[in-house]
Design a protein around this motif. Structure first.
Motif, PDB file in Angstrom:
ATOM      1  N   SER A 133       0.854  -1.185   0.000  1.00 32.95           N
ATOM      2  CA  SER A 133       0.000   0.000   0.000  1.00 32.95           C
ATOM      3  C   SER A 133       0.894   1.241   0.000  1.00 32.95           C
ATOM      4  N   THR A 134       0.284   2.416   0.062  1.00 35.98           N
ATOM      5  CA  THR A 134       1.030   3.669  -0.044  1.00 35.98           C
ATOM      6  C   THR A 134       2.137   3.766   0.992  1.00 35.98           C
ATOM      7  N   VAL A 135       1.842   3.335   2.202  1.00 36.92           N
ATOM      8  CA  VAL A 135       2.841   3.430   3.271  1.00 36.92           C
ATOM      9  C   VAL A 135       4.061   2.575   2.945  1.00 36.92           C
ATOM     10  N   GLN A 136       3.814   1.324   2.497  1.00 37.21           N
ATOM     11  CA  GLN A 136       4.912   0.397   2.239  1.00 37.21           C
ATOM     12  C   GLN A 136       5.747   0.776   1.007  1.00 37.21           C
ATOM     13  N   ILE A 137       5.143   1.447   0.025  1.00 38.62           N
ATOM     14  CA  ILE A 137       5.882   1.688  -1.230  1.00 38.62           C
ATOM     15  C   ILE A 137       6.361   3.131  -1.370  1.00 38.62           C
ATOM     16  N   LYS A 138       6.323   3.891  -0.283  1.00 39.77           N
ATOM     17  CA  LYS A 138       6.793   5.276  -0.357  1.00 39.77           C
ATOM     18  C   LYS A 138       8.245   5.334  -0.816  1.00 39.77           C
ATOM     19  N   SER A 139       9.071   4.427  -0.309  1.00 32.55           N
ATOM     20  CA  SER A 139      10.490   4.426  -0.696  1.00 32.55           C
ATOM     21  C   SER A 139      10.656   4.125  -2.179  1.00 32.55           C
ATOM     22  N   VAL A 140       9.775   3.304  -2.721  1.00 32.35           N
ATOM     23  CA  VAL A 140       9.834   2.979  -4.148  1.00 32.35           C
ATOM     24  C   VAL A 140       9.506   4.217  -4.978  1.00 32.35           C
ATOM     25  N   LEU A 141       8.466   4.933  -4.579  1.00 30.98           N
ATOM     26  CA  LEU A 141       8.090   6.156  -5.293  1.00 30.98           C
ATOM     27  C   LEU A 141       9.195   7.201  -5.190  1.00 30.98           C
ATOM     28  N   ASP A 142       9.820   7.291  -4.016  1.00 23.76           N
ATOM     29  CA  ASP A 142      10.936   8.234  -3.846  1.00 23.76           C
ATOM     30  C   ASP A 142      12.081   7.880  -4.786  1.00 23.76           C
ATOM     31  N   GLN A 143      12.357   6.585  -4.909  1.00 17.33           N
ATOM     32  CA  GLN A 143      13.429   6.124  -5.781  1.00 17.33           C
ATOM     33  C   GLN A 143      13.135   6.474  -7.237  1.00 17.33           C
ATOM     34  N   LEU A 144      11.883   6.300  -7.640  1.00 22.34           N
ATOM     35  CA  LEU A 144      11.488   6.626  -9.017  1.00 22.34           C
ATOM     36  C   LEU A 144      11.614   8.129  -9.282  1.00 22.34           C
ATOM     37  N   GLU A 145      11.275   8.940  -8.296  1.00 22.38           N
ATOM     38  CA  GLU A 145      11.388  10.387  -8.466  1.00 22.38           C
ATOM     39  C   GLU A 145      12.853  10.825  -8.511  1.00 22.38           C
ATOM     40  N   GLU A 146      13.694  10.219  -7.664  1.00 25.77           N
ATOM     41  CA  GLU A 146      15.113  10.560  -7.653  1.00 25.77           C
ATOM     42  C   GLU A 146      15.776  10.248  -8.987  1.00 25.77           C
ATOM     43  N   LYS A 147      15.330   9.187  -9.625  1.00 23.05           N
ATOM     44  CA  LYS A 147      15.897   8.803 -10.924  1.00 23.05           C
ATOM     45  C   LYS A 147      15.280   9.590 -12.071  1.00 23.05           C
ATOM     46  N   GLY A 148      14.314  10.454 -11.752  1.00 26.92           N
ATOM     47  CA  GLY A 148      13.672  11.256 -12.778  1.00 26.92           C
ATOM     48  C   GLY A 148      12.699  10.485 -13.641  1.00 26.92           C
ATOM     49  N   ILE A 149      12.263   9.320 -13.155  1.00 23.09           N
ATOM     50  CA  ILE A 149      11.349   8.465 -13.922  1.00 23.09           C
ATOM     51  C   ILE A 149       9.899   8.861 -13.677  1.00 23.09           C
ATOM     52  N   LEU A 150       9.585   9.222 -12.451  1.00 20.46           N
ATOM     53  CA  LEU A 150       8.211   9.550 -12.072  1.00 20.46           C
ATOM     54  C   LEU A 150       7.967  11.034 -12.279  1.00 20.46           C
ATOM     55  N   LYS A 151       6.955  11.366 -13.060  1.00 19.34           N
ATOM     56  CA  LYS A 151       6.626  12.756 -13.399  1.00 19.34           C
ATOM     57  C   LYS A 151       5.276  13.143 -12.821  1.00 19.34           C
ATOM     58  N   SER A 152       5.172  14.379 -12.363  1.00 20.11           N
ATOM     59  CA  SER A 152       3.913  14.882 -11.808  1.00 20.11           C
ATOM     60  C   SER A 152       3.106  15.583 -12.890  1.00 20.11           C
ATOM     61  N   GLU A 153       1.802  15.304 -12.917  1.00 20.47           N
ATOM     62  CA  GLU A 153       0.888  15.933 -13.867  1.00 20.47           C
ATOM     63  C   GLU A 153       0.120  17.068 -13.180  1.00 20.47           C
ATOM     64  N   GLU A 154      -0.475  17.934 -13.982  1.00 27.09           N
ATOM     65  CA  GLU A 154      -1.208  19.074 -13.437  1.00 27.09           C
ATOM     66  C   GLU A 154      -2.397  18.652 -12.583  1.00 27.09           C
ATOM     67  N   ASP A 155      -2.989  17.500 -12.909  1.00 23.87           N
ATOM     68  CA  ASP A 155      -4.158  17.048 -12.153  1.00 23.87           C
ATOM     69  C   ASP A 155      -3.782  16.285 -10.879  1.00 23.87           C
ATOM     70  N   GLY A 156      -2.471  16.241 -10.586  1.00 20.07           N
ATOM     71  CA  GLY A 156      -2.038  15.575  -9.363  1.00 20.07           C
ATOM     72  C   GLY A 156      -1.565  14.142  -9.559  1.00 20.07           C
ATOM     73  N   ARG A 157      -1.805  13.591 -10.737  1.00 26.05           N
ATOM     74  CA  ARG A 157      -1.339  12.223 -10.986  1.00 26.05           C
ATOM     75  C   ARG A 157       0.179  12.181 -11.129  1.00 26.05           C
ATOM     76  N   LYS A 158       0.749  11.000 -10.877  1.00 29.26           N
ATOM     77  CA  LYS A 158       2.170  10.787 -11.093  1.00 29.26           C
ATOM     78  C   LYS A 158       2.312   9.649 -12.097  1.00 29.26           C
ATOM     79  N   VAL A 159       3.069   9.915 -13.163  1.00 25.78           N
ATOM     80  CA  VAL A 159       3.113   8.977 -14.281  1.00 25.78           C
ATOM     81  C   VAL A 159       4.546   8.653 -14.669  1.00 25.78           C
ATOM     82  N   VAL A 160       4.671   7.575 -15.461  1.00 18.04           N
ATOM     83  CA  VAL A 160       5.945   7.166 -16.046  1.00 18.04           C
ATOM     84  C   VAL A 160       5.771   7.179 -17.556  1.00 18.04           C
ATOM     85  N   ASN A 161       6.738   7.754 -18.269  1.00 18.68           N
ATOM     86  CA  ASN A 161       6.710   7.750 -19.729  1.00 18.68           C
ATOM     87  C   ASN A 161       7.351   6.468 -20.247  1.00 18.68           C
ATOM     88  N   LEU A 162       6.632   5.782 -21.124  1.00 17.39           N
ATOM     89  CA  LEU A 162       7.102   4.529 -21.690  1.00 17.39           C
ATOM     90  C   LEU A 162       7.424   4.705 -23.163  1.00 17.39           C
TER      91      LEU A 162
END
Length: 408
Positions: A133-162
């Protein structure tokens, strides 16, 4: 019933790898998360099932509660909003009835283990989507953001470009995660625990886009083992829908099959004859079926028990010159080649086709290679050939997940 194929195919792949010397960890990954499970809780609230009722029939009652909620939500949009609210509280760990939810999971595993036991299937681990759940995977999301993989959208969503201009959402605008997010966390967790050489997902073909997104994201994370992940696909059983209530339960299929076969046994009893232990079974053996494999194995077993010849310590090819004998020897020798091809393609049909051909050649050899009242040396060499055929058939059936019978 829709999960039967993944269970059977996954069991075959596990058996095959183990037969070839691999160390296999069999994981049953159970979905218990997402908005649909908020809807399930809505259905449970509407159905008034007691804990005791669910304990004794968890899969069917939980399913019925889900169908009830889906049908009601079609005419009441508030129920959908309520489901999203419940799921959000589940992810945040604030859901009031979390203990009941944990009980439902335990009841479900207990019921699944009873059903799998009937199929000869076991799992080493049961995992739940809610483990991530969100609590358990926070570190994973942080890792994705640090690598510049996870992008924030205007509507609040966070996405990955494939690749191919595709995008995959990992976090919804309300902050809750998706199946893909949890699968990323699950893959990382599995590698930390098992350091696998291969990670195989046995899931129907309708999830192909999901696994393309999963593996594409893992590769962007520069993980050296991402290339070892593979989606093993198979066709979906048509006409079944969980939401619409049109699924068929595996337990019901097994019960009906058992009762039908018992009825046919009573109507068409088996008749054994003494001649070389041949078994004549008055059931349909037309075409390539599991019955054909079992019949041939029974026939070979009975031959070994009743023919009167002794197995030799060495093979003497000079007395196995008949065409039927040569063809059978060649087919028996192909077994390892077939297993390697099945392993390479991860396809049970390669092994299944081979076993049917082996049965056909064995039954043809039965007509020519007599054992009873033959020269002892010739009889023992023929018995060795049939014994080898049975051993290969037995091993192949075990890999497929079939228990070879000695009599029918």
């Amino acid at each position: 019933m829709g999960h039967l194929r993944s269970t059977i195919i996954g069991n075959f792949i596990s058996n095959l790898h183990e037969h070839l010397g691999g160390k296999v960890v069999r994981i049953n990954y159970l979905g218990d998360w997402g908005t649909q499970f908020g809807l399930l809780q809505v259905g449970l609230n509407m159905s008034n099932y007691t804990d005791e009722m669910i304990k004794h029939n968890p899969i069917q009652l939980l399913y019925q509660a889900y169908v009830t909620a889906n049908q009601a939500a079609e005419n009441d949009s508030a129920l959908g909003a309520k489901a999203r609210e419940i799921f959000k509280s589940l992810e945040e760990g604030s859901f009031a009835d979390i203990k009941k939810w944990e009980n439902y999971r335990k009841y479900t595993v207990d019921e699944l283990q009873r059903i799998y036991k009937r199929l000869g299937v076991t799992f080493d681990e049961y995992e739940w989507e809610s483990m991530y759940s969100t609590v358990q995977i926070k570190s994973v999301l942080d890792q994705l953001e640090e690598k510049g993989i996870l992008k924030s959208e205007e509507d609040g969503r966070k996405v990955v470009n494939l690749d191919n201009n595709r995008r995959a959402t990992l976090v919804k605008s309300d902050g809750t995660t998706l199946y893909l997010t949890r699968d990323i966390a699950a893959a990382l967790h599995r590698y930390d625990r098992h350091s696998f050489d291969r990670l195989l997902y046995v899931v129907e073909n309708g999830q192909n886009d999901h696994f393309t997104a999963l593996m594409g994201t893992m590769k962007q994370m520069d993980l050296p083992w991402a290339e070892r992940m593979r989606h093993v696909k198979f066709g979906r059983i048509r006409g079944m829908s969980t939401r619409k209530g049109s699924v068929v339960f595996l337990k019901d299929v097994l019960d009906e099959t058992r009762d039908l076969m018992h009825k046919k046994q009573l109507e068409s009893p088996s008749i054994s004859t003494a001649e070389e232990g041949e078994i004549k079974v008055r059931i349909s053996l037309q075409g390539d079926t599991g019955t054909k494999l079992q019949y041939t194995h029974c026939r070979l077993y009975s031959l070994e028990q009743n023919c009167g010849a002794q197995l030799p310590t060495e093979c003497d090819p000079s007395v196995l010159q008949e065409t039927e004998a040569v063809l059978l020897v060649v087919e028996v020798a192909r077994f390892d080649e077939v297993l390697n091809k099945s392993h390479e393609e991860l396809e049970a049909c390669v092994l299944v086709s081979y076993l049917f051909r082996l049965c056909n050649l064995t039954n043809q050899a039965f007509k020519v290679l007599r054992i009873k009242d033959q020269d002892p040396h010739i009889a023992s060499q023929r018995l060795l050939l049939f014994h080898s055929s049975r051993r290969v058939l037995q091993q192949g059936m075990n890999i497929l997940g079939l228990k070879p019978l000695n009599e029918m």
